[in-house]
Every structure is written in structure tokens, then in C-alpha cells.
Write a protein that holds these residues in place. Sequence first.
Motif, PDB file in Angstrom:
ATOM      1  N   THR A   1      -9.659  24.525   9.348  1.00 50.61           N
ATOM      2  CA  THR A   1      -8.636  24.391   8.734  1.00 50.61           C
ATOM      3  C   THR A   1      -7.385  25.432   9.521  1.00 50.61           C
ATOM      4  OG1 THR A   1      -9.106  27.449   8.625  1.00 50.61           O
ATOM      5  CG2 THR A   1      -9.650  25.583   6.909  1.00 50.61           C
ATOM      6  N   HIS A   2      -7.704  25.183  10.680  1.00 55.34           N
ATOM      7  CA  HIS A   2      -5.717  25.564  11.953  1.00 55.34           C
ATOM      8  C   HIS A   2      -5.972  24.831  13.380  1.00 55.34           C
ATOM      9  CE1 HIS A   2      -5.539  29.174   8.555  1.00 55.34           C
ATOM     10  NE2 HIS A   2      -4.558  29.172   9.147  1.00 55.34           N
ATOM     11  N   VAL A   3      -5.572  24.465  13.592  1.00 53.53           N
ATOM     12  CA  VAL A   3      -5.336  23.670  14.459  1.00 53.53           C
ATOM     13  C   VAL A   3      -4.384  24.826  15.802  1.00 53.53           C
ATOM     14  CG1 VAL A   3      -4.858  21.395  16.122  1.00 53.53           C
ATOM     15  CG2 VAL A   3      -6.488  21.681  13.782  1.00 53.53           C
ATOM     16  N   ARG A   4      -4.528  24.876  17.116  1.00 51.64           N
ATOM     17  CA  ARG A   4      -3.702  25.391  18.100  1.00 51.64           C
ATOM     18  C   ARG A   4      -3.520  23.877  18.850  1.00 51.64           C
ATOM     19  NH1 ARG A   4      -5.348  30.167  20.090  1.00 51.64           N
ATOM     20  NH2 ARG A   4      -6.051  28.517  21.601  1.00 51.64           N
ATOM     21  N   LEU A   5      -2.564  23.765  19.367  1.00 51.26           N
ATOM     22  CA  LEU A   5      -2.330  22.603  20.809  1.00 51.26           C
ATOM     23  C   LEU A   5      -1.059  23.857  21.817  1.00 51.26           C
ATOM     24  CD1 LEU A   5      -0.890  19.809  19.094  1.00 51.26           C
ATOM     25  CD2 LEU A   5      -3.126  19.572  19.918  1.00 51.26           C
ATOM     26  N   ASP A   6      -1.937  23.495  22.573  1.00 51.87           N
ATOM     27  CA  ASP A   6      -1.730  24.315  24.528  1.00 51.87           C
ATOM     28  C   ASP A   6      -0.554  23.613  25.099  1.00 51.87           C
ATOM     29  OD1 ASP A   6      -1.864  26.953  23.344  1.00 51.87           O
ATOM     30  OD2 ASP A   6      -3.782  26.363  23.100  1.00 51.87           O
ATOM     31  N   PHE A   7       0.719  23.357  25.713  1.00 49.13           N
ATOM     32  CA  PHE A   7       1.109  22.367  26.563  1.00 49.13           C
ATOM     33  C   PHE A   7       0.997  23.251  27.816  1.00 49.13           C
ATOM     34  CE2 PHE A   7       2.327  20.908  22.110  1.00 49.13           C
ATOM     35  CZ  PHE A   7       1.875  19.735  22.098  1.00 49.13           C
TER      36      PHE A   7
ATOM     37  N   PHE B   1      -0.894  25.517  13.413  1.00 48.39           N
ATOM     38  CA  PHE B   1      -0.405  24.822  12.494  1.00 48.39           C
ATOM     39  C   PHE B   1      -1.991  24.511  11.344  1.00 48.39           C
ATOM     40  CE2 PHE B   1      -1.405  21.293  15.493  1.00 48.39           C
ATOM     41  CZ  PHE B   1      -1.644  20.556  14.830  1.00 48.39           C
ATOM     42  N   ALA B   2      -2.062  24.557   9.883  1.00 42.88           N
ATOM     43  CA  ALA B   2      -2.596  24.283   9.160  1.00 42.88           C
ATOM     44  C   ALA B   2      -3.070  22.940   8.912  1.00 42.88           C
ATOM     45  CB  ALA B   2      -2.674  25.352   7.808  1.00 42.88           C
ATOM     46  N   VAL B   3      -4.189  22.297   8.072  1.00 38.12           N
ATOM     47  CA  VAL B   3      -4.198  21.073   7.881  1.00 38.12           C
ATOM     48  C   VAL B   3      -5.476  21.434   6.954  1.00 38.12           C
ATOM     49  CG1 VAL B   3      -4.350  20.341  10.409  1.00 38.12           C
ATOM     50  CG2 VAL B   3      -6.330  21.096   9.759  1.00 38.12           C
ATOM     51  N   ASN B   4      -5.676  19.711   6.614  1.00 34.99           N
ATOM     52  CA  ASN B   4      -5.954  19.579   5.024  1.00 34.99           C
ATOM     53  C   ASN B   4      -7.195  18.790   5.497  1.00 34.99           C
ATOM     54  OD1 ASN B   4      -4.323  21.172   2.898  1.00 34.99           O
ATOM     55  ND2 ASN B   4      -3.284  20.081   3.224  1.00 34.99           N
ATOM     56  N   PRO B   5      -8.547  18.318   4.869  1.00 33.77           N
ATOM     57  CA  PRO B   5      -9.090  17.416   5.327  1.00 33.77           C
ATOM     58  C   PRO B   5      -8.675  15.775   4.959  1.00 33.77           C
ATOM     59  CG  PRO B   5      -9.899  19.591   4.423  1.00 33.77           C
ATOM     60  CD  PRO B   5      -8.863  19.086   4.609  1.00 33.77           C
ATOM     61  N   GLY B   6      -9.115  14.917   5.722  1.00 34.41           N
ATOM     62  CA  GLY B   6      -8.072  13.343   5.337  1.00 34.41           C
ATOM     63  C   GLY B   6      -6.831  13.283   5.600  1.00 34.41           C
ATOM     64  N   GLU B   7      -5.995  13.829   5.880  1.00 36.83           N
ATOM     65  CA  GLU B   7      -4.483  14.395   6.762  1.00 36.83           C
ATOM     66  C   GLU B   7      -4.580  13.654   8.369  1.00 36.83           C
ATOM     67  OE1 GLU B   7      -1.424  16.030   4.427  1.00 36.83           O
ATOM     68  OE2 GLU B   7      -2.713  16.211   3.068  1.00 36.83           O
ATOM     69  N   HIS B   8      -3.709  13.265   8.033  1.00 37.05           N
ATOM     70  CA  HIS B   8      -3.817  12.876   9.983  1.00 37.05           C
ATOM     71  C   HIS B   8      -2.245  13.768  10.040  1.00 37.05           C
ATOM     72  CE1 HIS B   8      -2.960  11.462  14.220  1.00 37.05           C
ATOM     73  NE2 HIS B   8      -1.574  11.156  13.552  1.00 37.05           N
ATOM     74  N   TYR B   9      -2.074  14.332  11.217  1.00 41.45           N
ATOM     75  CA  TYR B   9      -0.986  15.178  11.523  1.00 41.45           C
ATOM     76  C   TYR B   9      -0.865  14.725  13.149  1.00 41.45           C
ATOM     77  CZ  TYR B   9      -2.552  18.048   7.848  1.00 41.45           C
ATOM     78  OH  TYR B   9      -2.710  19.037   6.761  1.00 41.45           O
ATOM     79  N   HIS B  10       0.539  14.361  13.363  1.00 44.29           N
ATOM     80  CA  HIS B  10       1.644  13.736  14.481  1.00 44.29           C
ATOM     81  C   HIS B  10       2.184  15.007  14.578  1.00 44.29           C
ATOM     82  CE1 HIS B  10       2.773  11.911  17.955  1.00 44.29           C
ATOM     83  NE2 HIS B  10       4.322  11.966  16.643  1.00 44.29           N
ATOM     84  N   VAL B  11       2.371  15.859  15.840  1.00 41.87           N
ATOM     85  CA  VAL B  11       3.133  16.749  15.646  1.00 41.87           C
ATOM     86  C   VAL B  11       4.115  16.649  17.487  1.00 41.87           C
ATOM     87  CG1 VAL B  11       2.732  19.282  16.246  1.00 41.87           C
ATOM     88  CG2 VAL B  11       1.689  18.200  14.623  1.00 41.87           C
ATOM     89  N   PRO B  12       5.226  16.214  17.299  1.00 42.57           N
ATOM     90  CA  PRO B  12       5.799  16.049  18.310  1.00 42.57           C
ATOM     91  C   PRO B  12       6.549  17.429  19.004  1.00 42.57           C
ATOM     92  CG  PRO B  12       6.774  14.357  16.846  1.00 42.57           C
ATOM     93  CD  PRO B  12       5.496  15.044  15.755  1.00 42.57           C
ATOM     94  N   LEU B  13       6.791  17.591  20.644  1.00 50.25           N
ATOM     95  CA  LEU B  13       7.458  18.723  20.506  1.00 50.25           C
ATOM     96  C   LEU B  13       8.325  17.714  21.960  1.00 50.25           C
ATOM     97  CD1 LEU B  13       7.128  21.098  21.875  1.00 50.25           C
ATOM     98  CD2 LEU B  13       5.910  20.604  23.499  1.00 50.25           C
ATOM     99  N   LEU B  14       9.337  18.614  21.161  1.00 50.65           N
ATOM    100  CA  LEU B  14      11.012  18.260  22.187  1.00 50.65           C
ATOM    101  C   LEU B  14      11.270  19.258  22.068  1.00 50.65           C
ATOM    102  CD1 LEU B  14      12.942  17.142  17.977  1.00 50.65           C
ATOM    103  CD2 LEU B  14      11.380  15.625  19.937  1.00 50.65           C
ATOM    104  N   LEU B  15      11.305  19.283  24.261  1.00 53.20           N
ATOM    105  CA  LEU B  15      11.334  19.794  25.206  1.00 53.20           C
ATOM    106  C   LEU B  15      11.973  20.131  26.048  1.00 53.20           C
ATOM    107  CD1 LEU B  15       9.393  21.757  26.141  1.00 53.20           C
ATOM    108  CD2 LEU B  15       8.239  20.257  27.476  1.00 53.20           C
ATOM    109  N   ASN B  16      13.094  20.688  26.362  1.00 57.28           N
ATOM    110  CA  ASN B  16      14.344  20.733  27.375  1.00 57.28           C
ATOM    111  C   ASN B  16      13.857  22.137  28.462  1.00 57.28           C
ATOM    112  OD1 ASN B  16      15.739  23.300  26.537  1.00 57.28           O
ATOM    113  ND2 ASN B  16      15.994  22.718  24.872  1.00 57.28           N
TER     114      ASN B  16
END
Length: 132
Positions: free
Chosen positions: A64-70, A107-122
Amino acid sequence: MSTSTTASVSTHILDTSVGRPAPGVAVQLSARPGREADWQALGGSATDVDGRCKDLPALPEGTTHVRLDFEVEPYFLKKQADAQQDAPANRDSGATGVFFPEVAITFAVNPGEHYHVPLLLNPFGYSVYRGS
């Protein structure tokens, strides 16, 4: 790839200070099956020359929840070292260290969906959004 019972995640990083992708940034993916559950580390990847992670691990059913660590500090330190090598006169400018050594996006997710999460960084800020 998402299924009817799982979500899927992808990401990329754009270094907005130079208008180019950020290659070689380590990205770790974690998930949990509910707000109160513990995070489960699923593994990771690194951005390619186009700033994309194309091989992040699949999410387990029930996520239900995902974390991306950059891990952005090594990217910025290399960029600083390259700049100093190219412009020795700037070595004593006083610019040392990295303001954001890492960026964690949850971020939160729902089954069956794709989540593309871009990071704009400076070097002094970042932004994320749900892409497509």
C-alpha cells in the motif's frame, strides 16, 4: 509490471542544474502493506546514462506504501570533483559538501496501477511528481 493484485514502480532523475539526466545514482526500493507496517527492503538499482532505473524489483502483493531512497551525495561529489578538475581556479570557492545527501520519497499505491515517480534534482532542492 503491474498486475490486478500488485502495483509497479519506475523512476528517473533529471539534474535540473544542467538540464541532463543524472546517471549512476543508487536507488533503493522499500514497501509496506499498510501505514503501521514495517518497511520491507526489496532491493535497488542505479540510474543509467538516461537517468532511468529500468530494473527496480517487483512490489509484493498487498503493498500500500512505497519508498524510494535516492543516494544523491556520491553523484554530487563526483560532479563537484569533475568541475574542480575542469576549472582549477574554482577550487577555493568554499563550496564543499552536499546539502541533500539523500532523498526519500514515500507514496501510496493501488493494485493494478503503474507509478512513475521522476525526481527533478539540483544541488539545493528537489521536486517529485507522479508521471506517466
